[in-house]
Design a protein around this motif. Structure first.
Motif, short mmCIF file in Angstrom:
data_model
loop_
_atom_site.label_atom_id
_atom_site.label_comp_id
_atom_site.label_asym_id
_atom_site.label_seq_id
_atom_site.Cartn_x
_atom_site.Cartn_y
_atom_site.Cartn_z
N LYS A 257 0.85 -1.19 0.00
CA LYS A 257 0.00 0.00 0.00
C LYS A 257 0.89 1.24 0.00
O LYS A 257 1.67 1.48 0.93
CB LYS A 257 -0.91 0.00 1.22
N THR A 258 0.75 2.07 -1.05
CA THR A 258 1.59 3.26 -1.20
C THR A 258 0.81 4.55 -1.03
O THR A 258 1.40 5.65 -1.09
CB THR A 258 2.27 3.25 -2.56
N GLY A 259 -0.50 4.46 -0.85
CA GLY A 259 -1.32 5.65 -0.66
C GLY A 259 -2.76 5.24 -0.42
O GLY A 259 -3.12 4.05 -0.52
N PRO A 260 -3.61 6.21 -0.06
CA PRO A 260 -5.03 5.88 0.16
C PRO A 260 -5.62 5.22 -1.08
O PRO A 260 -5.55 5.77 -2.18
CB PRO A 260 -5.67 7.23 0.45
N ASN A 261 -6.16 4.03 -0.88
CA ASN A 261 -6.81 3.26 -1.95
C ASN A 261 -5.88 2.93 -3.11
O ASN A 261 -6.35 2.60 -4.21
CB ASN A 261 -8.05 4.00 -2.49
#
Length: 477
Positions: A257-261
């Protein structure tokens, strides 16, 4: 002393010709009638002997698969009548026939290669395993007790080879309603389930939305870092795919996961030595980005969007297996848009779908209603091998009986017409069943009694005519 009969015949002949004209003519006509009665009695004995032989055959074959009951029709022989006051007996002529068109009952069998026909068709068979257009001898039969012999041919209990239309690799069948050149003996030797490489993979999993975004704790993420182990993915799952040789190969999927969503995803081979150049790239196969909607469903799957030469995971990517594996390169399409979710639940895989199979062994044969003989393999696959044709005739009762309960064509039967099962009035092939004999024992025993009585009556004709000849010979004694 009594005069010998040959002497009596000579004496009566002399006395007849010595008698007055009217008396002599009457005696000649009477003698002729008695002799024709004798011949009629003999023909009755012959006809009923033939009937007894046919009945014996019927009773003996009451349990013979596909046997067709025989019968005898009696036809009167009529002699020319030269006088209104005397009669010349002609006797009877027996005409044998088989009730080929009368179907026997279908009885269940435990063997899937036992075949029966519900209808008017006949299996096409041969006495040898040569192609019919190349020296084979074509016959037709309803005896469908087929098994696989040591050479892989399907033969019935009488040793006749079943013929069929071969099915091409693309599933097509070359058939002809009149030509035997497209038909060949059914042979399943060497049939095996081919390996099928994996071409499509689907991953249904949940990615935990509560996972904190990657904060460069292990360094800035670059495409391939999860494959090489430089960065540990937040979630990883593995599955097996099959190469062109049917060998199972492991492919892992890492999610970061690299960012929201927003999640980075990589696909990589394990061990990485299984692919060409895998040791330097960690076995990386493809990479991309999965974006989710605010309701947890997939919004899009995108290319990795970096300067890396890695293949994009949103389209088909190629797996180049190492030369040491012996397998050919194969294209794989990964579906991440159908079953992936991002909910506030723990990471987990719901299901994985992947096509492709390892090589398999032949485990069974199944005959479908359309006459398709299908091989089933241990790898779960099935493949059509032959389509079994059926032959029909305008007058099946005109066929001539041959060896092994089979029949040959005659002028009376007409030419054959070849159709697939359930077509052209040929009937339907039933697997796991056999056609019983069409002999009715009650009818045969009744015919046996009447034939015996008729034979006895014919013998009485001979005895009575002999006594009358005796009396005639005694007239001038």
């Amino acid at each position: 002393m009594r005069t010998p009969r040959y002497a009596q015949k000579r004496s009566i002949s002399i006395n007849i010709f010595a008698a007055p004209g009217g008396t002599r003519a009457a005696m000649e006509l009477g003698l002729m009638s008695i002799y024709t009665a004798l011949r009629a009695g003999v023909s009755g004995l012959t006809a009923n002997s033939s009937a007894l032989a046919v009945i014996s055959d019927n009773i003996a074959n009451v349990n013979t698969v596909g046997y067709k009951r025989g019968g005898v029709d009696f036809s009167a022989l009529v002699n020319a009548q030269n006088s209104n006051t005397t009669y010349n007996a002609g006797g009877v002529l027996p005409l044998t026939r088989q009730q080929i068109s009368l179907q026997g009952s279908l009885e269940q069998s435990r063997s899937p290669t036992d075949l029966a026909i519900s209808g008017d068709g006949f299996f096409i068979v041969s006495t040898n395993n040569q192609q019919l257009s190349n020296g084979g001898s074509v016959l037709f039969t309803r005896a469908g007790s087929f098994t696989i012999d040591a050479a892989g041919y399907m033969v019935n209990a009488q040793g006749l080879f079943l013929q069929g239309w071969p099915v091409a690799a693309d599933g097509s069948v070359t058939s002809s309603p009149t030509s035997l050149s497209a038909i060949e003996p059914v042979n399943i030797s060497g049939v095996g389930g081919l390996a099928e490489p994996t071409a499509n993979v689907g991953l249904n999993a949940n990615l935990n939305s509560a996972q904190a975004d990657y904060a460069n704790a292990q360094g800035v993420y670059d495409v391939g870092d999860m494959a090489t182990g430089t960065i540990t993915p937040h979630f990883e799952s593995s599955l097996e795919i099959y190469d062109s040789l049917g060998a199972a190969r492991t492919v892992a999927f890492g999610f970061l996961k690299t960012g929201p969503n927003t999640w980075r995803v990589e696909a990589y081979a394990r061990p990485n030595s299984n692919i060409t150049g895998g040791s330097g790239t960690g076995g990386l196969l493809a990479a991309g980005i999965v974006n989710f909607n605010t309701d947890g469903t997939v919004a899009s799957v995108q290319p990795h969007g970096t300067a890396s030469t890695a293949q994009d995971i949103d389209s088909q990517f190629t797996v180049n297996w190492a030369t040491s594996t012996g397998a050919a390169a194969q294209g794989v399409t990964l579906d991440l848009s159908t079953g992936m979710t991002q909910f506030a639940n723990s990471f987990g895989v719901t299901s994985v779908t992947a096509d492709g199979v390892p090589p398999g062994d032949l485990v069974g044969l199944v005959l479908e209603g359309d006459g398709m003989l299908t091989a089933q393999f241990s790898n779960g696959r099935a493949r059509a091998l032959y389509q079994i044709p059926l032959a029909t005739f305008l007058n099946p009762n005109g066929l001539k009986a041959d060896q092994g309960g089979a029949f040959r064509t005659t002028l009376e039967s007409g030419l054959y017409n070849i159709n697939s099962s359930n077509a052209g009035g040929a009937g339907r092939i039933v697997s796991g069943a056999l056609e019983a004999s069409n002999v009715d024992l009650a009818t045969e025993f009744t015919s046996l009694i009447t034939t015996q009585r008729a034979y006895s009556a014919a013998s009485r004709i001979i005895t009575t005519a002999d006594q009358m000849l005796e009396e005639l010979l005694m007239i001038k004694r």
